[in-house]
Design a protein around this motif. Structure first.
Motif, PDB file in Angstrom:
ATOM      1  N   VAL A 130     -16.295 -12.094   0.102  1.00  0.00           N
ATOM      2  CA  VAL A 130     -15.812 -11.695  -0.192  1.00  0.00           C
ATOM      3  C   VAL A 130     -16.735 -10.650  -0.997  1.00  0.00           C
ATOM      4  O   VAL A 130     -18.152 -10.586  -1.244  1.00  0.00           O
ATOM      5  N   SER A 131     -16.044  -8.982  -0.679  1.00  0.00           N
ATOM      6  CA  SER A 131     -17.216  -8.466  -0.851  1.00  0.00           C
ATOM      7  C   SER A 131     -16.129  -6.966  -1.809  1.00  0.00           C
ATOM      8  O   SER A 131     -14.525  -6.369  -1.134  1.00  0.00           O
ATOM      9  N   GLY A 132     -17.356  -6.290  -2.499  1.00  0.00           N
ATOM     10  CA  GLY A 132     -16.450  -5.313  -3.479  1.00  0.00           C
ATOM     11  C   GLY A 132     -16.559  -4.417  -5.079  1.00  0.00           C
ATOM     12  O   GLY A 132     -17.234  -5.617  -4.857  1.00  0.00           O
ATOM     13  N   PRO A 133     -16.371  -4.194  -5.809  1.00  0.00           N
ATOM     14  CA  PRO A 133     -16.627  -4.042  -7.445  1.00  0.00           C
ATOM     15  C   PRO A 133     -16.623  -5.306  -7.814  1.00  0.00           C
ATOM     16  O   PRO A 133     -15.479  -6.638  -8.055  1.00  0.00           O
ATOM     17  N   ASP A 134     -17.553  -6.031  -8.543  1.00  0.00           N
ATOM     18  CA  ASP A 134     -17.951  -7.340  -9.294  1.00  0.00           C
ATOM     19  C   ASP A 134     -16.157  -7.198 -10.365  1.00  0.00           C
ATOM     20  O   ASP A 134     -15.917  -8.726 -10.326  1.00  0.00           O
ATOM     21  N   GLY A 142     -21.578  -8.473  -1.428  1.00  0.00           N
ATOM     22  CA  GLY A 142     -22.190  -7.341  -1.892  1.00  0.00           C
ATOM     23  C   GLY A 142     -20.548  -6.229  -2.525  1.00  0.00           C
ATOM     24  O   GLY A 142     -19.710  -6.705  -2.721  1.00  0.00           O
ATOM     25  N   ALA A 143     -20.928  -5.107  -2.586  1.00  0.00           N
ATOM     26  CA  ALA A 143     -20.069  -4.147  -3.260  1.00  0.00           C
ATOM     27  C   ALA A 143     -19.008  -3.885  -2.463  1.00  0.00           C
ATOM     28  O   ALA A 143     -17.806  -2.884  -2.809  1.00  0.00           O
ATOM     29  N   GLU A 144     -19.612  -3.574  -0.595  1.00  0.00           N
ATOM     30  CA  GLU A 144     -18.985  -2.585  -0.008  1.00  0.00           C
ATOM     31  C   GLU A 144     -18.276  -3.617   0.666  1.00  0.00           C
ATOM     32  O   GLU A 144     -18.319  -4.365   0.904  1.00  0.00           O
ATOM     33  N   PRO A 145     -16.934  -2.997   1.233  1.00  0.00           N
ATOM     34  CA  PRO A 145     -15.859  -3.766   2.077  1.00  0.00           C
ATOM     35  C   PRO A 145     -15.945  -3.074   3.038  1.00  0.00           C
ATOM     36  O   PRO A 145     -17.139  -2.247   3.396  1.00  0.00           O
ATOM     37  N   ALA A 187     -18.103  -8.647   3.982  1.00  0.00           N
ATOM     38  CA  ALA A 187     -17.791  -9.759   3.577  1.00  0.00           C
ATOM     39  C   ALA A 187     -17.077  -9.951   5.511  1.00  0.00           C
ATOM     40  O   ALA A 187     -16.830 -11.211   5.786  1.00  0.00           O
ATOM     41  N   SER A 188     -16.358  -9.245   5.636  1.00  0.00           N
ATOM     42  CA  SER A 188     -15.636  -9.298   7.359  1.00  0.00           C
ATOM     43  C   SER A 188     -17.064 -10.093   8.073  1.00  0.00           C
ATOM     44  O   SER A 188     -16.287 -10.327   9.067  1.00  0.00           O
TER      45      SER A 188
END
Length: 284
Positions: free
Chosen positions: A133-137, A158-161, A164-165
């Motif tokens: 997963v990545s995106g805001p907590d 991390g936080a950036e879209p 994770a991909s």
């Protein structure tokens, strides 16, 4: 929670079943409606279209074939999502694709979590996938009950879209390469007049005799190609890897892709990736 799953293929069906088993309310949609029958019989609600599927959902999961299919469905369901709902985009679309889909979500004021998964049919059905997963907590916390239903482990990128991909492509590069390498060793054993089961026996219990090597090697020898991860899906993912990397980082990808493309050309496009063994046989 109220969860919507769009895309009831091999992976989506297993993930949806795990969500139902965890006690969440579930609505489902698939372009081929018959694929939702078992889930509906188990308590899911069948939807007439993507917008109907998501209208009251807290979390929307998309598990479609590629970015184009996901974007087509998103055009229908994003305007129908309620305030505060989160879109978990779980298809393998590559980092650039994930960023494009996040931009589409933002234009509809919808929060998207980049959330591909590792695993195949059985882990999806058992709720034992690994979620990337990545995106805001805050979004991680919102979807945590759903992640706990489908996965035994969650890895935050991390936080950036797109992060994770990107991680998903790195992991799938290993899966594709290991499968092709296993096929090559089985083929070499046969070519040199050695029983290929002895190759698996020799590796078993050692550091490179991984359970995955044993599983796919046995499938190759027994020609058991019931799909868990189809050949054409592997080719699609390898194309994403090649597009996302330079020739130094991805120097093996071309050869691996050629093997799976050959297997597809030999009629194995819908078969399990273990059927890549036929790419190492002489032409018929």
């Amino acid at each position: 929670m109220r969860v919507a799953v769009i895309g009831i293929g091999t992976m989506g069906a297993g993930m949806a079943a795990s969500i139902l088993r965890a006690g969440h309310d579930l609505s489902v949609w698939n372009r081929t409606a018959e694929r939702t029958t078992d889930l509906v019989n188990s308590g899911a609600r069948a939807s007439t279209d993507p917008a109907d599927c998501v209208h009251d959902a807290d979390v929307v999961i998309t598990m479609l074939y590629d970015e184009a299919a996901t974007a087509d469905s998103a055009a229908e369901f994003l305007p129908a999502m309620r305030d505060g709902a989160v879109w978990m985009q779980s298809a393998t679309v590559g980092p650039a694709g994930a960023r494009r889909l996040a931009d589409v979500a933002a234009r509809h004021d919808v929060a998207m979590l980049d959330a591909p998964v590792l695993g195949t049919k059985a882990p999806a059905e058992q709720g034992t996938l690994t979620a990337l997963v990545s995106g805001p907590d805050s979004l991680h916390e919102t979807v945590r009950p759903v992640l706990e239903a489908i996965a035994v482990k969650t890895v935050s990128a991390g936080a950036e879209p797109g992060a994770a991909s990107a991680l998903k492509l790195a992991c799938n590069a290993m899966v594709a390469t290991l499968t092709a390498a296993t096929a090559q060793s089985v083929a070499i054993a046969r070519h040199l007049g050695v029983d290929p089961t002895l190759f698996l026996q020799a590796l078993d219990g050692g550091p490179i005799g991984a359970p995955y090597t044993q599983l796919k090697g046995t499938a190759m020898i027994e020609r058991e190609f019931t799909p868990s991860f189809g050949v054409d899906g592997v080719v699609k993912d390898l194309d994403l890897m090649i597009d996302a990397t330079d020739t130094s980082a991805g120097r093996l990808l071309g050869a691996v892709r050629a093997a799976f493309a050959d297997a597809s050309d030999r009629g194995h496009g819908s078969d399990d990736m273990a059927s890549v063994i036929d790419a190492f046989a002489p032409p018929a």
